[in-house]
Scaffold this motif. Structure first.
Motif, mmCIF file in Angstrom:
data_model
loop_
_atom_site.group_PDB
_atom_site.id
_atom_site.type_symbol
_atom_site.label_atom_id
_atom_site.label_comp_id
_atom_site.label_asym_id
_atom_site.label_seq_id
_atom_site.Cartn_x
_atom_site.Cartn_y
_atom_site.Cartn_z
ATOM 1 N N ASN A 3 12.588 -12.977 0.950
ATOM 2 C CA ASN A 3 12.205 -12.949 2.354
ATOM 3 C C ASN A 3 13.332 -13.560 3.173
ATOM 4 O O ASN A 3 13.846 -14.621 2.840
ATOM 5 N N GLN A 31 4.682 -0.981 5.886
ATOM 6 C CA GLN A 31 3.464 -1.419 5.194
ATOM 7 C C GLN A 31 2.262 -1.418 6.136
ATOM 8 O O GLN A 31 1.127 -1.448 5.694
ATOM 9 N N VAL A 70 -7.528 2.769 1.402
ATOM 10 C CA VAL A 70 -6.150 2.388 1.751
ATOM 11 C C VAL A 70 -5.117 3.283 1.067
ATOM 12 O O VAL A 70 -4.107 3.657 1.658
ATOM 13 N N GLU A 102 8.333 -1.560 2.273
ATOM 14 C CA GLU A 102 7.204 -2.079 1.493
ATOM 15 C C GLU A 102 5.983 -1.157 1.592
ATOM 16 O O GLU A 102 4.918 -1.571 2.028
ATOM 17 N N SER A 134 2.404 -2.215 -0.638
ATOM 18 C CA SER A 134 1.716 -3.510 -0.662
ATOM 19 C C SER A 134 0.220 -3.307 -0.454
ATOM 20 O O SER A 134 -0.183 -2.615 0.467
ATOM 21 N N GLY A 135 -0.576 -3.890 -1.331
ATOM 22 C CA GLY A 135 -2.025 -3.886 -1.126
ATOM 23 C C GLY A 135 -2.796 -2.691 -1.665
ATOM 24 O O GLY A 135 -4.009 -2.692 -1.635
ATOM 25 N N VAL A 136 -2.108 -1.658 -2.145
ATOM 26 C CA VAL A 136 -2.880 -0.536 -2.684
ATOM 27 C C VAL A 136 -3.141 -0.741 -4.180
ATOM 28 O O VAL A 136 -2.435 -1.489 -4.844
ATOM 29 N N ASP A 137 -4.169 -0.057 -4.690
ATOM 30 C CA ASP A 137 -4.535 -0.316 -6.084
ATOM 31 C C ASP A 137 -3.473 0.257 -7.029
ATOM 32 O O ASP A 137 -2.681 1.119 -6.642
ATOM 33 N N PRO A 138 -3.458 -0.230 -8.276
ATOM 34 C CA PRO A 138 -2.359 0.142 -9.184
ATOM 35 C C PRO A 138 -2.285 1.639 -9.461
ATOM 36 O O PRO A 138 -1.210 2.175 -9.703
ATOM 37 N N ARG A 193 -0.721 3.251 -6.369
ATOM 38 C CA ARG A 193 0.684 2.870 -6.340
ATOM 39 C C ARG A 193 1.504 3.820 -7.211
ATOM 40 O O ARG A 193 2.569 4.278 -6.832
ATOM 41 N N TRP A 205 4.330 6.790 -6.155
ATOM 42 C CA TRP A 205 5.682 6.960 -6.701
ATOM 43 C C TRP A 205 5.912 8.373 -7.228
ATOM 44 O O TRP A 205 7.021 8.879 -7.167
ATOM 45 N N HIS A 221 8.493 -5.415 -3.067
ATOM 46 C CA HIS A 221 8.443 -6.687 -3.778
ATOM 47 C C HIS A 221 7.858 -6.518 -5.179
ATOM 48 O O HIS A 221 7.623 -7.484 -5.892
ATOM 49 N N PHE A 222 7.565 -5.257 -5.554
ATOM 50 C CA PHE A 222 7.089 -5.000 -6.920
ATOM 51 C C PHE A 222 8.294 -4.683 -7.801
ATOM 52 O O PHE A 222 8.962 -3.669 -7.603
#
Lengths: 304, 244
Positions: free
Chosen positions: B42, B87, B141, B164, B167-171, B174, B178, B196-197
């Motif tokens: 950051n 994000q 989301v 980003e 951020s905050g979405v389920d795996p 995510r 991708w 940040h992953f």
């Protein structure tokens, strides 16, 4: 007596059920994690615990007191950091910290110790004199977090404190939480980062308003019934596609530079050889794997 | 590398705010069709860098061109040739999925005919065709994230900036996202992504890691791991961030 006791709790917005009849308890002195994506119901539950929302049915007790009745008493023992925490944009980093320390009447000596710990995690020390409004997004989040942690309540409730925080600072943030825990504080924390689950003593996996699993991270891992392997190959996406088509395979998921493959039953050496051949040697290496919480979560999402 | 194969190029790009140097002499070249990951702690200067490349912030020094346009003189051309998704998604909750697409098409100055002709393909691509008339506030989301990407792609830009995005979405969402990024890159679009992953960092073709405004590392994930002697990008990242 548990510090937080939730029984058959439901929260609705119109016809939408945000949280569906859940039960959980948080023991005194533990770090309990609510783990799940945005929209799973974590914030609705947290706001209800903090007396900011009224349950539609069921009950929530904090130290035995009902959240819909003992509002003032509960608020006096509970520290809450919401997702969007307000900083004073025109105050500097240092002034914001001092303001919150004054507000919570933190003694001078204590606040110096805590400030040092917080700067260690936040790396904000070189920016002490900068106005909060002029920090980057992630740095603002870290300052907000520091302001929330400058005092030590009996029960600390943090709603997605590490959202948007870089991985190095997240690691250091959890070390601070453990220091606060050692001082006797009970901590309830929510996160959408699956890798943070292992930082908690117990967790509840939240999805779609339901708790899909509850227990220590190791207990939840033990629920994962399929033999799991970590595979590496030359072309990872092709490797995943190949394995998805094999009959013996339960699931395939990409995990960074490897593919996690779970099998219906333990594969033998001959099968691995066959798979190497049928992927034209795209399969390079395979090792047995202890499931991560992300593996567990993905599995629970599929078995509805 | 021939010049016309380059989507984004910077030379000693610098941004100062008063005495503070947010971006310090950064030079990068991003090829067309590349998935280029942009990492840093950051406050390392990622957002300042992106804002300069999007034509939103004038650099203090150095050169930069995006889609062949100069960031100093041709920022309006740049805006027409890039897609941007943050994000925060910036979608209208009280519009349906279709209406959000129409709205963004209008903002980009696309005609009704063009919007209609692209909408179907786009919704299909992001997997939202079946629920196109659903109110945006009623979708999960993970779907909002797909819609935000769809909106950023509507004017068919050659370069997309994703700040980003996951951020905050389920795996599961995510991973699905991708897959979409890969599809988009295979169509020849250039993807510039911050995250940040650290597992997502491994999915990028090349990665850059910034510290205190400076570019510290730039290579493929495999070569970075070899260079730093680490098993994964998480460890490379920790080493770089701590290596003051």
């Amino acid at each position: 007596m548990n510090d937080i006791e939730i029984k058959n709790f439901t929260k609705k917005y119109g016809v939408t059920e945000a949280v569906k009849n859940i039960n959980l308890s948080v023991k005194k002195g533990e770090i309990f994690g609510l783990v799940g994506p945005d929209g799973a119901g974590k914030t609705s539950l947290i706001r209800s615990i903090c007396t900011l929302l009224v349950p539609d049915s069921g009950s929530i007790l904090v130290r035995g007191m009902d959240v819909s009745k003992s509002i003032a008493e509960i608020r006096s023992i509970l520290g809450y950091m919401p997702q969007r925490f307000s900083l004073y944009q025109d105050l500097t980093v240092e002034q914001n910290l001092r303001f919150f320390a004054d507000l919570f009447q933190v003694p001078e000596k204590e606040r110096e110790i805590r400030k040092k710990q917080l700067f260690q995690f936040s790396r904000l020390k070189p920016f002490q004199k900068r106005q909060a409004g002029k920090l980057s997004g992630g740095m603002k989040q870290k300052l907000a977090l520091s302001c929330a942690l400058i005092h030590t309540p009996e029960i600390l409730v943090l709603d997605e404190p590490t959202f948007g925080v870089d991985p190095v600072s997240r690691q250091e943030f959890w070390e601070i939480l453990r220091i606060i825990q050692k001082e006797g504080t009970t901590i309830l924390v929510s996160t959408a980062y699956m890798d943070e689950a292992d930082q908690c003593e117990r967790i509840a996996l939240f999805f779609d308003g339901n708790i899909k699993g509850i227990g220590t991270p190791d207990e939840l891992r033990a629920n994962f019934k399929y033999p799991l392997y970590k595979l590496s190959g030359s072309i990872l996406r092709d490797l995943k596609i190949s394995f998805s088509s094999f009959e013996e395979v339960h699931t395939t998921q990409l995990f960074g530079d490897s593919v996690h493959v779970s099998f219906k039953k333990e594969p033998d050496e001959k099968q691995w050889g066959n798979w190497q051949e049928s992927t034209n040697n795209n399969l390079v290496q395979w090792t047995k794997l202890k499931p991560t919480i992300e593996d567990v979560f993905l599995d629970l999402m599929e078995t509805k | 590398m021939s010049e016309n194969n380059i989507a984004v190029k910077t030379e000693l790009l610098t941004k100062k705010f008063g005495k503070f140097t947010a971006v310090d002499q950064v030079s990068i070249e991003v090829e067309k069709g590349e998935i280029f990951g942009f990492l840093g702690a950051n406050g390392a200067g990622k957002t300042t860098m992106i804002r300069m490349l999007c034509g939103l912030l004038k650099p203090s020094d150095g050169k930069a061109s995006v889609a062949g346009y100069d960031v100093y003189k041709q920022s309006e051309n740049i805006k027409k040739n890039i897609g941007y998704m943050s994000q925060k998604f910036s979608l209208y909750d009280d519009l349906t999925i279709n209406e959000n697409i129409e709205f963004y098409g209008g903002i980009y100055g696309l005609s009704k005919e063009i919007i209609n002709s692209r909408r179907e393909k786009l919704l299909d691509q992001v997997g939202l065709s079946d629920i196109a008339n659903t109110m945006t506030r009623d979708i999960p989301v993970g779907f909002k994230q797909r819609l935000a990407l769809g909106s950023a792609l509507l004017h068919d830009p050659p370069i997309i900036f994703l700040d980003e995005p996951t951020s905050g979405v389920d795996p599961e969402a995510r991973r699905g996202f991708w897959d979409l990024i890969y599809q988009t890159s295979e169509e020849g679009k250039t993807i510039f992504v911050t995250t940040h992953f650290m597992d997502e960092a491994e999915y990028c073709h090349r990665l850059s890691i910034m510290r205190d405004g400076k570019l510290i590392a730039l290579d493929t994930p495999g070569k970075l791991k070899a260079q730093y002697g680490k098993d994964n990008i998480q460890e490379v990242f920790v080493e770089i961030v701590n290596g003051e």
